[in-house]
Design an enzyme around this catalytic site. Structure first.
Site, PDB file in Angstrom:
ATOM      1  N   ASP A 161       1.698   3.132   1.934  1.00  0.00           N
ATOM      2  CA  ASP A 161       2.526   3.621   3.489  1.00  0.00           C
ATOM      3  C   ASP A 161       3.902   2.481   3.011  1.00  0.00           C
ATOM      4  OD1 ASP A 161       1.166   4.895   4.420  1.00  0.00           O
ATOM      5  OD2 ASP A 161       0.427   4.163   6.274  1.00  0.00           O
ATOM      6  N   ASP A 207       0.656  -1.275   0.455  1.00  0.00           N
ATOM      7  CA  ASP A 207      -0.219   0.157  -0.143  1.00  0.00           C
ATOM      8  C   ASP A 207       0.781   1.943   0.193  1.00  0.00           C
ATOM      9  OD1 ASP A 207       1.593   0.160   2.713  1.00  0.00           O
ATOM     10  OD2 ASP A 207      -1.043  -0.091   3.804  1.00  0.00           O
TER      11      ASP A 207
END
Ligand code: 0RA
Length: 629
Positions: free
Chosen positions: A498, A496
């Site tokens: 992050d 993702d």
């Protein structure tokens, strides 16, 4: 039984001829992947650049054609077409069908010559399913076609010419290359570099498919080159430039300090980026350290201490470009200059020119010495902090951090270190791993952005020092490849935003502190699956959205049979092993630096202080979705 036991690569090259090039292409152009493919273009362009350096060519056009071929067109003298005295065929045909005959048979007019492998256009010919040669000379257009190295037509006159020049159109052979698609950006980066290194030369790059044209031209040469590298950095002074011509070549240097902590010295020999360094770079470094130390002592900025090499290179951007008639290339990738006389020559030129510059520009000299002083202070502070840490660590096992789950195998060729995002995924990874050869180091969330921190601050971050200790090589001047504790260092983060950010932070750390690990192919990114598709008892793991469409269609799965993994932590240890860690079934991406200058600019833009530059960069590259470094 022959008398000669050892054949060198060059002997083999001469013995084999063009069939040898097709049999072992990697020996001639480095690889049969993307790099090797682009090398074909550089090899042809280099010949035109040689013609330009000899003073006979002003413009080179490179065209990516719609049919997948590439045209390189110059306005030089044209390769000679008169019959070769021994072979009795047009001289140009010899240049295209005999190894080492590429353009350099008229040695007198070639003071220096580019081309990394120096193998000439005949290699490009051998590795092309079709090649069309067109020469404008003596008022006529001469044309000849080839296939896989052999002529398929005779040299014909197809019309009248105004002016002179050489035009080569080649179709890379799919039987040889794993990819035959050219990348505009890769070519763009190289051509920009070539024109910076040859002030006054024009290269035009045209993409017929996208209908775009880009012109490369630099009147300022190296001075513009350092400015361009420092574009989104805060610079401390105008570029310092000097040039010395010798009877067998020239040495040219541009220097500009900026407010960052990075050292960026780029060496070129005959326009080839010498990524492994060599005598020109060591001569430059020796002189720089000496001149700045002498200045600081004279001005009493330094008393008993001296600046280290690292101190005087903090925030330095420099280009050292050497042109030599007979360069000796050494090292693994033949990108290290070996000519021993060059070290002393560069040293003496830099010493005298820079000393003189400092005398004439005391404000600039002061700024540079102050920058070095700051670096030296930070280094001493960091050393104190490190000694403290070392004493603390003396009580733990071999100084390794407690969070590390080490592997039992000690042979670094076989071992792997997983850097895992988050403690919980780290826990699953510890259970999942093969204890013999896989070590796990969990990372607590986002690591420090080393681009914005000075080295001593970076070295006081626990996550950073843990990684340095665990990897074992040390950093900066102390870097020692032989001490590496794992053959593969694998970043394992969630699939993702992050996760991507953490990977970028890690890459920034590797690129700035241990770039050799990337250069030598030790850094990898794990590829956890995005989805699990379940049909009855059968589980299929899917790694991309595209693949998802295909798999769901194939299995006839509808909505609801699709699990989207949110993070590594959602997989149990068995799943994690099967999909991401088992060397037999997993996929991992090797990280490589295509071009160190471009990579430096990208890291500065993505991680540095210039917000506008970052926005522009992200907007320009948004469509690419992923960062290609
Ligand atoms: C040998 C001799 C001469 C020109 C060249 C080679 C030449 C080679 C290439 C390859 C690409 N472009 C090129 N342009 C020129 C000069 C012979 C003469 O006219 O004296």
């Amino acid at each position: 039984m022959g008398e000669k036991k050892d054949y060198t690569a060059d002997d083999i090259k001469v013995l084999e001829g063009l069939e040898g090039v097709r049999k072992r292409p990697a020996m001639y152009i480095g690889s049969t992947g993307k790099e090797g493919l682009h090398h074909l273009v550089y090899e042809v362009v280099d010949n035109s650049v040689d013609e330009a350096l000899a003073g006979f060519c002003t413009k080179i056009k490179v065209i990516l054609n719609k049919d997948g071929s590439v045209t390189v067109d110059d306005d030089g003298r044209g390769i000679p077409v008169d019959p070769h005295p021994t072979y009795k065929v047009p001289a140009a045909q010899i240049a295209l069908t005999k190894l080492h005959a590429g353009g350099k048979f008229d040695k007198k007019s070639y003071a220096i010559s580019g081309g990394l492998h120096g193998v000439g256009v005949s290699c490009v010919n051998a590795l092309s399913k079709k090649l069309i040669l067109e020469i404008k000379r003596d008022g006529k257009i001469h044309q000849q076609e080839y296939s896989r190295g052999d002529p398929t037509t005779k040299m014909k006159i197809i019309g009248n010419a105004t002016g002179t020049g050489t035009k080569i159109t080649f179709y890379p052979d799919e039987q040889i290359f794993s990819t035959t698609t050219f990348d505009f950006k890769t070519l763009e980066t190289r051509f920009r570099e070539i024109t910076f290194l040859n002030a006054g030369l024009k290269i035009e790059l045209r993409d017929e498919i996208k209908d775009t044209t880009q012109e490369f031209f630099s009147s300022g040469g190296l001075v513009e080159f350092v400015r361009w590298i420092n574009k989104s950095k805060e610079v401390l002074h105008k570029p310092i430039y000097f040039k010395r011509e010798m009877n067998n070549g020239a040495i040219e240097i541009a220097i500009q300090y900026n407010s960052t902590y990075q050292e960026n010295i780029f060496g070129f020999v005959n326009t080839i980026n010498t990524v492994e360094g060599g005598t020109h770079i060591s001569g430059f470094k020796t002189a720089l350290t000496r001149v700045i130390n002498d200045y600081a002592k004279k001005k009493e900025l330094l008393k008993n201490d001296s600046f280290s090499g690292d101190d005087v290179r903090e925030g330095l951007t420099a280009i050292v470009s050497v042109k030599l008639s007979e360069p000796q290339f050494e090292g693994q990738t033949k990108t290290k200059l070996g000519n021993s006389e060059i070290k002393g020559l560069v040293d003496s030129i830099v010493t005298s020119a820079l000393t003189e510059f400092f005398e004439e520009n005391p404000q600039v000299a002061k700024k540079i010495a102050d920058k070095s002083l700051e670096a030296a202070k930070a280094r001493l502070a960091a050393k104190k902090a490190k000694d403290l840490v070392r004493r603390k660590n003396a009580f733990s096992l071999g100084g390794l951090p407690g969070k590390l789950a080490d592997c039992s195998d000690k042979k670094s060729e076989e071992t792997e270190l997983y850097l895992v995002e988050g403690e919980s995924a780290g826990g699953s990874a510890k259970m999942a791993r093969n204890k013999e050869m896989q070590a796990i180091l969990p990372l607590r969330g986002k690591i420090l952005n080393v681009e914005k921190a000075n080295p001593s601050k970076a070295l006081s971050s626990e996550e950073i020092t843990n990684m340095i200790t665990v990897i074992g090589t040390g950093i900066g001047e102390q870097f020692d490849q032989a001490k590496i504790r794992y053959g593969k260092i694998i970043m394992m983060t969630d699939a993702d935003v992050d996760g991507e950010h953490i990977k970028t932070l890690l890459l920034t750390f590797f690129f700035r502190f241990m770039p050799q690990l990337i250069e030598h192919g030790h850094i990898y990114a794990a590829m956890p699956p995005l989805y699990r598709v379940r049909k009855g008892q059968k589980d299929v793991y899917v790694y991309t959205d595209e693949e998802l469409k295909k798999v769901t269609a194939e299995l006839g799965v509808t909505e609801g049979g699709v699990t989207r993994f949110k993070g590594l932590g959602e997989m149990n240890s068995n799943q994690l092993w099967d999909t991401t860690m088992n060397p037999k079934t997993r996929k991992i991406k090797k990280i490589y630096i295509e071009d160190a200058i471009e990579a430096d600019r990208i890291f500065t833009m993505l991680m540095g202080d210039d917000v506008q530059a970052r926005k522009d960069f992200i907007q320009e590259n948004a469509h690419e979705a992923k960062l290609d470094i």
